[in-house]
Write a protein that holds these residues in place. Structure first.
Motif, PDB file in Angstrom:
ATOM      1  N   GLY A   1       0.817  -1.205   0.000  1.00  0.00           N
ATOM      2  CA  GLY A   1       0.000   0.000   0.000  1.00  0.00           C
ATOM      3  C   GLY A   1       0.850   1.255   0.000  1.00  0.00           C
ATOM      4  N   GLY A   2       0.187   2.390  -0.131  1.00  0.00           N
ATOM      5  CA  GLY A   2       0.895   3.658  -0.124  1.00  0.00           C
ATOM      6  C   GLY A   2       0.020   4.788  -0.590  1.00  0.00           C
TER       7      GLY A   2
ATOM      8  N   VAL B   1      -4.117   1.923   1.410  1.00  0.00           N
ATOM      9  CA  VAL B   1      -4.047   2.573   0.099  1.00  0.00           C
ATOM     10  C   VAL B   1      -4.728   3.933   0.214  1.00  0.00           C
ATOM     11  CG1 VAL B   1      -4.818   2.486  -2.293  1.00  0.00           C
ATOM     12  CG2 VAL B   1      -3.976   0.407  -1.165  1.00  0.00           C
ATOM     13  N   THR B   2      -3.984   4.978  -0.095  1.00  0.00           N
ATOM     14  CA  THR B   2      -4.527   6.331  -0.065  1.00  0.00           C
ATOM     15  C   THR B   2      -4.386   6.934  -1.453  1.00  0.00           C
ATOM     16  OG1 THR B   2      -3.883   6.591   2.258  1.00  0.00           O
ATOM     17  CG2 THR B   2      -4.437   8.593   1.028  1.00  0.00           C
TER      18      THR B   2
ATOM     19  N   ALA C   1      -8.651   3.080   1.170  1.00  0.00           N
ATOM     20  CA  ALA C   1      -9.135   2.132   2.173  1.00  0.00           C
ATOM     21  C   ALA C   1      -7.964   1.314   2.692  1.00  0.00           C
ATOM     22  CB  ALA C   1     -10.183   1.194   1.571  1.00  0.00           C
ATOM     23  N   MET C   2      -8.230   0.600   3.762  1.00  0.00           N
ATOM     24  CA  MET C   2      -7.316  -0.444   4.213  1.00  0.00           C
ATOM     25  C   MET C   2      -7.711  -1.713   3.454  1.00  0.00           C
ATOM     26  SD  MET C   2      -4.773  -0.821   6.367  1.00  0.00           S
ATOM     27  CE  MET C   2      -4.972   0.151   7.860  1.00  0.00           C
TER      28      MET C   2
ATOM     29  N   SER D   1      -1.115   3.577  -9.939  1.00  0.00           N
ATOM     30  CA  SER D   1      -1.189   2.116  -9.759  1.00  0.00           C
ATOM     31  C   SER D   1      -0.422   1.690  -8.519  1.00  0.00           C
ATOM     32  CB  SER D   1      -0.590   1.404 -10.976  1.00  0.00           C
ATOM     33  OG  SER D   1      -1.316   1.676 -12.150  1.00  0.00           O
ATOM     34  N   LEU D   2      -0.853   0.590  -7.968  1.00  0.00           N
ATOM     35  CA  LEU D   2      -0.153  -0.081  -6.879  1.00  0.00           C
ATOM     36  C   LEU D   2      -0.320  -1.574  -7.059  1.00  0.00           C
ATOM     37  CD1 LEU D   2      -1.236   1.994  -3.739  1.00  0.00           C
ATOM     38  CD2 LEU D   2       1.072   1.862  -4.676  1.00  0.00           C
ATOM     39  N   ARG D   3       0.600  -2.329  -6.480  1.00  0.00           N
ATOM     40  CA  ARG D   3       0.472  -3.780  -6.465  1.00  0.00           C
ATOM     41  C   ARG D   3       0.544  -4.247  -5.026  1.00  0.00           C
ATOM     42  NH1 ARG D   3       4.531  -8.613  -8.289  1.00  0.00           N
ATOM     43  NH2 ARG D   3       2.980 -10.069  -9.103  1.00  0.00           N
ATOM     44  N   LEU D   4      -0.547  -4.800  -4.572  1.00  0.00           N
ATOM     45  CA  LEU D   4      -0.607  -5.326  -3.212  1.00  0.00           C
ATOM     46  C   LEU D   4      -0.228  -6.802  -3.214  1.00  0.00           C
ATOM     47  CD1 LEU D   4      -3.993  -3.770  -2.025  1.00  0.00           C
ATOM     48  CD2 LEU D   4      -1.719  -2.712  -2.156  1.00  0.00           C
ATOM     49  N   SER D   5       0.386  -7.226  -2.140  1.00  0.00           N
ATOM     50  CA  SER D   5       0.706  -8.637  -1.987  1.00  0.00           C
ATOM     51  C   SER D   5       0.201  -9.138  -0.642  1.00  0.00           C
ATOM     52  CB  SER D   5       2.211  -8.872  -2.097  1.00  0.00           C
ATOM     53  OG  SER D   5       2.891  -8.229  -1.034  1.00  0.00           O
TER      54      SER D   5
END
Length: 118
Positions: free
Chosen positions: A9-10, A114-115, A91-92, A17-21
């Motif tokens: 997150g960030g 994620v903000t 959100a979280m 874009s983001l990639r969550l794991s």
């Protein structure tokens, strides 16, 4: 012991874009139905996406075409690629095991925030 650890997150601008794991231990992700869920500030948990044992994938309507769930069985890790992010995606985010319980009661990790903001 079952453990789920979310990361990735960030803070990102709209359109980013983001990639969550979600790295898990104590079980094998391709033997479970795995979800991504999220909780925005002051709101209830919201289901985002599911991948079944056989690889069938579903998304909630608001993220369809923008988010992509996947898994790496060798790494026992679940992913969520978030593209074209919107402020309402803030959100979280949690990965959970779909065990028949309501989303809020499903086994999950600590979450990753994620903000989306300009």
């Amino acid at each position: 012991e079952v453990q789920l650890v979310e990361a990735g997150g960030g803070l990102v601008q709209p359109g980013g874009s983001l990639r969550l794991s979600c790295t898990v231990s104590g079980f094998t992700i391709n033997k479970e139905i795995m979800n991504w869920v999220r909780q925005a500030p002051g709101k209830e948990f919201e289901w985002v996406s599911t991948i079944t044992r056989s690889g069938i994938i579903t998304y909630t309507g608001s993220v369809k075409g923008r988010f992509t769930i996947s898994r790496d069985n060798a790494k026992n890790t679940l992913y969520l690629q978030l593209d074209n992010l919107k402020t309402e995606d803030t959100a979280m985010y949690y990965c959970t095991i779909s065990d028949g319980q309501p989303i809020a009661n499903q086994v999950r990790g600590q979450g990753t925030l994620v903000t989306v903001s300009s």
